[in-house]
Design a protein around this motif. Structure first.
Motif, PDB file in Angstrom:
ATOM      1  N   ARG A 111       8.814  -3.816   4.255  1.00 17.81           N
ATOM      2  CA  ARG A 111      10.066  -3.451   3.591  1.00 17.81           C
ATOM      3  C   ARG A 111       9.965  -3.508   2.072  1.00 17.81           C
ATOM      4  O   ARG A 111      10.897  -3.104   1.384  1.00 17.81           O
ATOM      5  N   SER A 112       8.865  -4.039   1.555  1.00 22.65           N
ATOM      6  CA  SER A 112       8.818  -4.243   0.100  1.00 22.65           C
ATOM      7  C   SER A 112       7.585  -3.629  -0.563  1.00 22.65           C
ATOM      8  O   SER A 112       7.474  -3.667  -1.782  1.00 22.65           O
ATOM      9  N   ASP A 113       6.645  -3.093   0.219  1.00 28.02           N
ATOM     10  CA  ASP A 113       5.394  -2.595  -0.367  1.00 28.02           C
ATOM     11  C   ASP A 113       5.142  -1.162   0.135  1.00 28.02           C
ATOM     12  O   ASP A 113       5.961  -0.607   0.858  1.00 28.02           O
ATOM     13  N   LEU A 114       4.028  -0.589  -0.266  1.00 24.12           N
ATOM     14  CA  LEU A 114       3.568   0.727   0.215  1.00 24.12           C
ATOM     15  C   LEU A 114       4.541   1.857  -0.174  1.00 24.12           C
ATOM     16  O   LEU A 114       4.667   2.840   0.556  1.00 24.12           O
ATOM     17  N   GLU A 115       5.190   1.694  -1.302  1.00 24.27           N
ATOM     18  CA  GLU A 115       6.232   2.646  -1.686  1.00 24.27           C
ATOM     19  C   GLU A 115       5.743   4.103  -1.796  1.00 24.27           C
ATOM     20  O   GLU A 115       6.427   5.009  -1.294  1.00 24.27           O
ATOM     21  N   PRO A 116       4.566   4.354  -2.388  1.00 20.87           N
ATOM     22  CA  PRO A 116       4.127   5.758  -2.470  1.00 20.87           C
ATOM     23  C   PRO A 116       3.988   6.403  -1.084  1.00 20.87           C
ATOM     24  O   PRO A 116       4.316   7.569  -0.892  1.00 20.87           O
ATOM     25  N   LEU A 117       3.535   5.610  -0.131  1.00 17.42           N
ATOM     26  CA  LEU A 117       3.398   6.131   1.236  1.00 17.42           C
ATOM     27  C   LEU A 117       4.780   6.410   1.831  1.00 17.42           C
ATOM     28  O   LEU A 117       5.017   7.461   2.448  1.00 17.42           O
ATOM     29  N   ARG A 118       5.702   5.499   1.621  1.00 18.67           N
ATOM     30  CA  ARG A 118       7.066   5.713   2.144  1.00 18.67           C
ATOM     31  C   ARG A 118       7.703   6.935   1.500  1.00 18.67           C
ATOM     32  O   ARG A 118       8.406   7.695   2.154  1.00 18.67           O
ATOM     33  N   ASN A 119       7.430   7.145   0.193  1.00 16.11           N
ATOM     34  CA  ASN A 119       8.027   8.303  -0.494  1.00 16.11           C
ATOM     35  C   ASN A 119       7.421   9.619  -0.042  1.00 16.11           C
ATOM     36  O   ASN A 119       8.129  10.610   0.138  1.00 16.11           O
ATOM     37  N   GLU A 120       6.097   9.641   0.137  1.00 20.97           N
ATOM     38  CA  GLU A 120       5.441  10.917   0.462  1.00 20.97           C
ATOM     39  C   GLU A 120       5.417  11.213   1.960  1.00 20.97           C
ATOM     40  O   GLU A 120       5.146  12.347   2.364  1.00 20.97           O
ATOM     41  N   ARG A 121       5.660  10.210   2.740  1.00 21.58           N
ATOM     42  CA  ARG A 121       5.778  10.412   4.198  1.00 21.58           C
ATOM     43  C   ARG A 121       7.094   9.779   4.650  1.00 21.58           C
ATOM     44  O   ARG A 121       7.116   8.756   5.333  1.00 21.58           O
ATOM     45  N   PRO A 122       8.218  10.385   4.225  1.00 18.59           N
ATOM     46  CA  PRO A 122       9.521   9.827   4.600  1.00 18.59           C
ATOM     47  C   PRO A 122       9.738   9.936   6.106  1.00 18.59           C
ATOM     48  O   PRO A 122       8.966  10.604   6.812  1.00 18.59           O
ATOM     49  N   THR A 123      10.774   9.334   6.599  1.00 20.84           N
ATOM     50  CA  THR A 123      10.946   9.310   8.055  1.00 20.84           C
ATOM     51  C   THR A 123      11.298  10.686   8.630  1.00 20.84           C
ATOM     52  O   THR A 123      11.179  10.878   9.835  1.00 20.84           O
ATOM     53  N   GLU A 124      11.672  11.634   7.776  1.00 24.12           N
ATOM     54  CA  GLU A 124      11.816  13.018   8.276  1.00 24.12           C
ATOM     55  C   GLU A 124      10.488  13.455   8.901  1.00 24.12           C
ATOM     56  O   GLU A 124      10.469  14.184   9.898  1.00 24.12           O
ATOM     57  N   ALA A 125       9.367  12.988   8.322  1.00 20.36           N
ATOM     58  CA  ALA A 125       8.038  13.354   8.834  1.00 20.36           C
ATOM     59  C   ALA A 125       7.760  12.686  10.180  1.00 20.36           C
ATOM     60  O   ALA A 125       6.880  13.112  10.925  1.00 20.36           O
ATOM     61  N   VAL A 126       8.483  11.659  10.485  1.00 17.26           N
ATOM     62  CA  VAL A 126       8.297  10.958  11.757  1.00 17.26           C
ATOM     63  C   VAL A 126       9.248  11.523  12.814  1.00 17.26           C
ATOM     64  O   VAL A 126       8.862  11.772  13.949  1.00 17.26           O
TER      65      VAL A 126
END
Ligand SMILES: N[C@@H](CCC(=O)N[C@@H](CS)C(=O)NCC(=O)O)C(=O)O
Length: 212
Positions: A111-126
């Motif tokens: 919930r607090s790290d890996l921000e670039p990954l969360r931004n470039e692979r948002p949950t729309e991609a999931v």
């Protein structure tokens, strides 16, 4: 009178929030009836006076239990584990104190790290459609950090982090699936773990919600 089973869960109306997923899966795993209410984030329904006066964070998810309002998905899971204890209801955290601490550590980290990954692979991609743009260096480095961590956590060919499923498995699989479901290069052992987790009936129930 205090009722154990008077639960209401507020989630986003598009069922895209990874945090709402986590709270939903916890409540579903506990096997108790609950009412689900949706909040339309696109029109900032979460800022409307009705919601905002109850929710400390004005975000989803929010649990309501007998007039008690609780935001923050991992706090919700921990509360439910105490209200609906493993002696009677399915556990969502490991019994062992150090394994339980590790599960909470994973949840806090995701919930607090890996921000670039969360931004470039948002949950729309999931949940909606795969992402096609290649990862930036920063996002690839976050992905590599994720792989190293999961590789050290997961025993050979294990389908769970610990002896049995826990809610950190769902959170971790969601993070891996940001890559797996967009066809990203993920070490096969980790991809297999994420795919296995996605078959869990409580996760499938979330996936089956109608979303646009
Ligand atoms: N740390 C929180 C994060 C909750 C969160 O960021 N929810 C988002 C949806 S994914 C939200 O409600 N966004 C609306 C807003 O911030 O206005 C949790 O784990 O519950």
């Amino acid at each position: 009178m205090f009722s154990k089973h008077n639960f209401k869960l507020y989630v986003d109306s598009r069922f895209l929030s990874p945090y709402a997923l986590s709270a939903f899966v916890t409540l579903t795993e506990k096997g108790v009836p609950f009412e689900m209410r949706t909040v339309d984030l696109s029109i900032q329904e979460n800022q409307s006076s009705g919601y905002a006066t109850s929710s400390l964070t004005c975000r989803v998810p929010m649990l309501v239990h007998n007039g008690f309002y609780l935001s923050e998905s991992s706090a919700i899971s921990e509360y439910l584990e105490e209200c609906l204890p493993p002696e009677t209801y399915n556990p969502v955290y490991p019994r062992d104190i150090q394994k339980r601490a590790t599960a909470r550590q994973i949840q806090a980290w995701l919930r607090s790290d890996l921000e670039p990954l969360r931004n470039e692979r948002p949950t729309e991609a999931v949940f909606l459609k795969p992402a096609i743009k290649p990862l930036s260096r920063a996002a690839q480095s976050a992905a590599n950090k994720l792989f190293t961590a999961v590789d050290s956590l997961l025993k050979d060919n294990a389908s769970h982090l610990f002896d049995q499923w826990c809610i950190a498995d769902t959170d971790l699989a969601l993070m891996l699936n940001r890559l797996v479901l967009s066809g990203g290069e993920v070490p096969e052992r980790l991809a297999a773990y994420a795919r296995h987790q996605w078959q869990r009936p409580s996760v499938q129930l979330w996936l089956s919600q109608e979303r646009s």
